[in-house]
Design an enzyme around this catalytic site. Structure first.
Site, PDB file in Angstrom:
ATOM      1  N   GLN A 152       0.864  -1.195   0.000  1.00  0.00           N
ATOM      2  CA  GLN A 152       0.000   0.000   0.000  1.00  0.00           C
ATOM      3  C   GLN A 152       0.892   1.234   0.000  1.00  0.00           C
ATOM      4  O   GLN A 152       1.880   1.285   0.716  1.00  0.00           O
ATOM      5  CB  GLN A 152      -0.854  -0.044   1.275  1.00  0.00           C
ATOM      6  N   THR A 153       0.535   2.233  -0.810  1.00  0.00           N
ATOM      7  CA  THR A 153       1.286   3.488  -0.727  1.00  0.00           C
ATOM      8  C   THR A 153       0.451   4.675  -1.180  1.00  0.00           C
ATOM      9  O   THR A 153      -0.471   4.528  -1.984  1.00  0.00           O
ATOM     10  CB  THR A 153       2.603   3.419  -1.545  1.00  0.00           C
ATOM     11  N   ARG A 154       0.772   5.855  -0.624  1.00  0.00           N
ATOM     12  CA  ARG A 154       0.134   7.108  -1.065  1.00  0.00           C
ATOM     13  C   ARG A 154       1.205   8.107  -1.478  1.00  0.00           C
ATOM     14  O   ARG A 154       0.942   9.285  -1.656  1.00  0.00           O
ATOM     15  CB  ARG A 154      -0.743   7.711   0.038  1.00  0.00           C
ATOM     16  N   HIS A 181      10.380   5.172  -4.050  1.00  0.00           N
ATOM     17  CA  HIS A 181      11.810   5.369  -4.266  1.00  0.00           C
ATOM     18  C   HIS A 181      12.530   4.038  -4.033  1.00  0.00           C
ATOM     19  O   HIS A 181      11.899   3.016  -3.809  1.00  0.00           O
ATOM     20  CB  HIS A 181      12.323   6.475  -3.345  1.00  0.00           C
ATOM     21  N   HIS A 240      11.550   1.799  -1.030  1.00  0.00           N
ATOM     22  CA  HIS A 240      10.301   1.036  -1.166  1.00  0.00           C
ATOM     23  C   HIS A 240      10.495  -0.156  -2.086  1.00  0.00           C
ATOM     24  O   HIS A 240       9.949  -1.231  -1.859  1.00  0.00           O
ATOM     25  CB  HIS A 240       9.191   1.928  -1.720  1.00  0.00           C
ATOM     26  N   GLY A 257       4.699  -1.129   7.245  1.00  0.00           N
ATOM     27  CA  GLY A 257       6.000  -0.564   7.614  1.00  0.00           C
ATOM     28  C   GLY A 257       5.884   0.365   8.801  1.00  0.00           C
ATOM     29  O   GLY A 257       5.044   0.181   9.674  1.00  0.00           O
ATOM     30  N   ARG A 258       6.729   1.387   8.784  1.00  0.00           N
ATOM     31  CA  ARG A 258       6.753   2.343   9.888  1.00  0.00           C
ATOM     32  C   ARG A 258       5.615   3.356   9.705  1.00  0.00           C
ATOM     33  O   ARG A 258       5.366   3.814   8.613  1.00  0.00           O
ATOM     34  CB  ARG A 258       8.100   3.077   9.833  1.00  0.00           C
ATOM     35  N   VAL A 317     -12.003  44.129 -10.849  1.00  0.00           N
ATOM     36  CA  VAL A 317     -12.796  42.942 -10.544  1.00  0.00           C
ATOM     37  C   VAL A 317     -14.244  43.327 -10.300  1.00  0.00           C
ATOM     38  O   VAL A 317     -15.173  42.666 -10.776  1.00  0.00           O
ATOM     39  CB  VAL A 317     -12.214  42.217  -9.298  1.00  0.00           C
ATOM     40  N   ARG A 318     -14.432  44.425  -9.575  1.00  0.00           N
ATOM     41  CA  ARG A 318     -15.812  44.826  -9.278  1.00  0.00           C
ATOM     42  C   ARG A 318     -16.553  45.263 -10.542  1.00  0.00           C
ATOM     43  O   ARG A 318     -17.772  45.160 -10.605  1.00  0.00           O
ATOM     44  CB  ARG A 318     -15.828  45.907  -8.213  1.00  0.00           C
ATOM     45  N   ALA A 320      -9.868  43.208   0.695  1.00  0.00           N
ATOM     46  CA  ALA A 320      -9.854  41.902   1.375  1.00  0.00           C
ATOM     47  C   ALA A 320      -9.738  42.068   2.897  1.00  0.00           C
ATOM     48  O   ALA A 320      -8.727  41.725   3.488  1.00  0.00           O
ATOM     49  CB  ALA A 320      -8.721  41.030   0.834  1.00  0.00           C
TER      50      ALA A 320
HETATM   51  S1  PPS Z   1     -13.452  44.151  -0.877  1.00  0.00           S
HETATM   52  O1  PPS Z   1     -13.821  44.456   0.513  1.00  0.00           O
HETATM   53  O2  PPS Z   1     -12.131  43.565  -0.940  1.00  0.00           O
HETATM   54  O3  PPS Z   1     -14.466  43.323  -1.535  1.00  0.00           O
HETATM   55  O4  PPS Z   1     -13.396  45.565  -1.607  1.00  0.00           O
HETATM   56  P1  PPS Z   1     -12.851  45.834  -3.092  1.00  0.00           P
HETATM   57  O5  PPS Z   1     -13.425  44.870  -4.046  1.00  0.00           O
HETATM   58  O6  PPS Z   1     -11.372  45.950  -3.062  1.00  0.00           O
HETATM   59  O7  PPS Z   1     -13.482  47.210  -3.455  1.00  0.00           O
HETATM   60  C1  PPS Z   1     -13.022  48.336  -2.870  1.00  0.00           C
HETATM   61  C2  PPS Z   1     -13.134  49.505  -3.811  1.00  0.00           C
HETATM   62  O8  PPS Z   1     -14.498  49.884  -3.914  1.00  0.00           O
HETATM   63  C3  PPS Z   1     -14.673  51.259  -3.580  1.00  0.00           C
HETATM   64  N1  PPS Z   1     -15.701  51.294  -2.487  1.00  0.00           N
HETATM   65  C4  PPS Z   1     -15.573  50.854  -1.206  1.00  0.00           C
HETATM   66  N2  PPS Z   1     -14.513  50.362  -0.509  1.00  0.00           N
HETATM   67  C5  PPS Z   1     -14.711  50.009   0.768  1.00  0.00           C
HETATM   68  N3  PPS Z   1     -15.893  50.115   1.411  1.00  0.00           N
HETATM   69  C6  PPS Z   1     -16.987  50.588   0.760  1.00  0.00           C
HETATM   70  N4  PPS Z   1     -18.165  50.673   1.363  1.00  0.00           N
HETATM   71  C7  PPS Z   1     -16.832  50.991  -0.604  1.00  0.00           C
HETATM   72  N5  PPS Z   1     -17.685  51.482  -1.536  1.00  0.00           N
HETATM   73  C8  PPS Z   1     -16.984  51.642  -2.670  1.00  0.00           C
HETATM   74  C9  PPS Z   1     -13.319  51.809  -3.249  1.00  0.00           C
HETATM   75  O9  PPS Z   1     -12.986  52.606  -4.346  1.00  0.00           O
HETATM   76  C10 PPS Z   1     -12.383  50.634  -3.203  1.00  0.00           C
HETATM   77  O10 PPS Z   1     -11.245  50.769  -4.031  1.00  0.00           O
HETATM   78  P2  PPS Z   1      -9.763  50.961  -3.513  1.00  0.00           P
HETATM   79  O11 PPS Z   1      -8.886  50.635  -4.684  1.00  0.00           O
HETATM   80  O12 PPS Z   1      -9.521  50.044  -2.348  1.00  0.00           O
HETATM   81  O13 PPS Z   1      -9.688  52.389  -3.137  1.00  0.00           O
END
Ligand code: PPS
Length: 579
Positions: free
Chosen positions: A197-199, A203, A206, A291-292, A436-437, A478
């Site tokens: 048996q191995t995961r 080498h 073994h 084994g061990r 992203v937003r 974040a």
């Molecule tokens: S999070 O908390 O990580 O999901 O926020 P993020 O996606 O980085 O979005 C932050 C940007 O949205 C603008 N913004 C706000 N930020 C914080 N709180 C509130 N309520 C809010 N409303 C709008 C703001 O421009 C942030 O951009 P950055 O680049 O951080 O200045």
């Protein structure tokens, strides 16, 4: 229809698969049955139940078998069995079914694999199960963590009728069922078969150990690695199987076979060793190597191992009379340089130096692109491992900026992006908060739930980029530690993860107020604004911390750049080009 047959190898083998006609009938009558979509762990268990690897079980365990196994390692009828095999479901699903009901068990795509007739439904004491079966309730043990934090709260026991085995598209020719292996051994005239048996990748140690077992027992050999679920962080099974395939030709001709076992391990040490042995008996093997630290989950945070190194062997000895398969115990194998050979550690003559390389050291050598000596493993195995574990300067990585609005995340992230593109060699993707937003998360607001979802999406994309060998630079606020940690865990499976905390104080960010948002937040026009009316949890374990109050964006980016160089993500050739 539950069918069983007596065969020359390994005793009774349960076969729960219906014949095609009966399977069609069951499928057709299942329209109004409740459906349960099996988890990856349950898929593994179902496969080994249906194909007889878990003989004599005829379904997921009912209450009496579960209690017997948990408390004294025996099924209700007195048969030795060491590990619970249960179907855990949500409370909501449990509320929708009753005893005697039929359930359709399905894979992730909705394909029906089996019918289960419900015999028992109960809420187990999972802490008690952890402590009795795994010997601890400490969730640093991977099996305990699964049981206490990932498994569903209600168990359902009941007989199974299989419609079809789960489908695999990888290494199909190597996935032999218990019946196929028994038939094969009989055809080859192999009456004594030692299973290994191995995961982990195999080498020289073994290979030497298995060959010794074969010679000692006058037997043939089944290399039977687990490809279902192993310990998180293990080498992926695709790489491992290529390594095993490279090792097979090193055995003498007509000696060894390779077959893959889709088992979901529990990392249960001694109890798991007994379970493994029974499973191998069902596959027609007569001997089983222990084994061990067999199936051990390693150590807890304080460095104390969860099980003693030879505890599994001791438990196997206690139950030797009822196992039906003979244990071949082995001490740790070490390399004796002066004799250019491997030996069990307790047989090494006094005064001779021994060498070994731990799994952790091997990983470090691979990551740092250092030599892996030939006395340790086979060149073909190193080649395979290097293909899937390239040195850091060829791995993908994520640089994850976190900090308040106005702390300098986007500006510094952009400088870093440009610098990395200047040196070239990898694709670079910037996942800035605002970008992203606009694209990925346009429907989200700033509640905790929405922020977490936003960060999880960024983490998912960054993990995919990292997996593909690229660079993801993320720059959202974040604000929550747990979500950042989740991302780290996800991304680190595929490459590097560097958390950069932009620690610029709130006063500086507010003074800058480039977007005028702080003024609006103070005036109450923007609600839930990070740092003003919403929390920001400072990271404790950031790789780089930068306060941009008194430094330029170039200087800030240079701090990240230097960290990447120090850790080997940027190689020598790239440094020269970068100038
Ligand atoms: S999070 O908390 O990580 O999901 O926020 P993020 O996606 O980085 O979005 C932050 C940007 O949205 C603008 N913004 C706000 N930020 C914080 N709180 C509130 N309520 C809010 N409303 C709008 C703001 O421009 C942030 O951009 P950055 O680049 O951080 O200045």
């Amino acid at each position: 229809m539950t069918d069983s047959m007596i065969l020359p190898h390994g005793g009774m083998l349960v076969d729960l698969l219906l014949d095609p006609e009966a399977a069609t009938e069951v499928r057709e009558s299942s329209t109004d049955w409740p459906s349960w979509d099996l988890t990856p762990r349950q898929m593994c268990d179902l496969e080994l139940l249906l194909n007889g690897a878990f003989s004599p079980l005829t379904g997921f365990m009912g209450r009496a078998d579960y209690d017997g196994v948990r408390d004294n390692m025996h099924l209700a009828d007195g048969t030795l069995w060491s590990m619970p095999v249960v179907l855990d479901v949500t409370q909501e699903f449990a509320d929708s079914i009753e005893e005697e009901d039929s359930i359709a068990l399905r894979d992730a795509e909705g394909l029906m694999l089996a019918r289960m007739t419900v015999e028992n439904l109960w809420v187990p004491d999972r802490e008690e199960e952890a402590s009795k079966v795994l010997g601890t309730t400490n969730a640093e043990h991977a099996g305990v963590d699964h049981l206490l934090h990932q498994a569903n709260p209600v168990y359902v026991g009941g007989r199974l009728e299989g419609i079809q085995l789960p489908v695999h598209y990888d290494f199909r020719a190597l996935r032999k069922t218990p019946q196929q292996l028994r038939t094969e051994f009989a055809r080859l005239g192999w009456s004594k078969v030692v299973a290994f048996q191995t995961r982990n990748p195999m080498h020289r140690a073994h290979q030497e150990l298995t060959l010794r077992a074969v010679k000692e027992q006058g037997a043939n050999l089944l290399i039977h690695p687990v490809v279902g679920m192993t310990k998180p962080g293990d080498v992926d099974h695709f790489t491992r199987v290529r390594c095993y395939q490279a090792v097979m030709p090193t055995y003498p001709k007509f000696t060894a076979q390779l077959s893959l076992l889709n088992l979901a391990m529990r990392m249960g040490g001694p109890r798991e060793a007994i379970w493994h042995a029974i499973i191998r008996k069902n596959h027609g093997c007569t001997h089983f190597i222990v084994g061990r630290d067999h199936a051990g989950p390693g150590s807890d945070r304080s460095g104390t191992p969860f099980y003693g190194p030879y505890e599994a062997q001791d438990l196997m000895r206690e139950h030797a009379g009822e196992l039906g398969v003979e244990m071949v115990p082995f001490r740790l194998m070490v390399y004796v340089g002066s004799r250019d050979t491997y030996m069990p550690v307790d047989e090494v003559p006094e005064g001779l130096d021994t060498k070994s390389i731990s799994g952790t050291e091997l990983r470090t050598r691979l990551v740092e692109g250092r030599d892996v000596p030939e006395w340790f493993t086979f060149p073909e195995v190193v080649k395979e491992l290097r293909r899937s574990h390239p040195p850091r300067d060829r791995q993908g990585f994520t640089v994850f900026f976190t900090g308040l609005s106005g702390s300098g995340k986007s500006t510094v992230a952009n400088v870093l992006r440009v610098k990395l593109m200047e040196i070239g060699g990898r694709s670079v993707t910037l996942l800035d908060g605002d970008i992203v937003r606009k694209n990925l998360s346009s429907e989200l607001g700033f509640s905790k739930e929405h922020r977490d979802l936003n960060i999880q999406r960024i983490g998912f994309v960054a993990a995919e980029i990292t997996k593909g060998g690229g660079v993801a630079i993320c720059a959202p606020i974040a604000p929550y530690d747990a979500t950042r940690k989740q991302n780290r865990a996800l991304i680190e499976q595929h490459g590097g993860y560097v958390l950069v905390h932009m620690s610029t104080p709130l006063e500086t960010c507010e003074r800058r107020d480039r977007k005028g948002l702080y003024a609006k937040a103070r005036a109450g026009i923007i609600k839930e604004f990070t740092g003003i009316s919403d929390p920001y949890e400072e990271p404790e374990s950031a790789e780089v911390v930068i306060d941009t109050t008194n430094i330029s964006p170039e200087e800030a980016a240079q701090q990240v750049f230097l960290y990447l160089e120090k850790e080997g993500y940027i190689g020598a050739a790239e440094r020269r080009t970068g100038g």
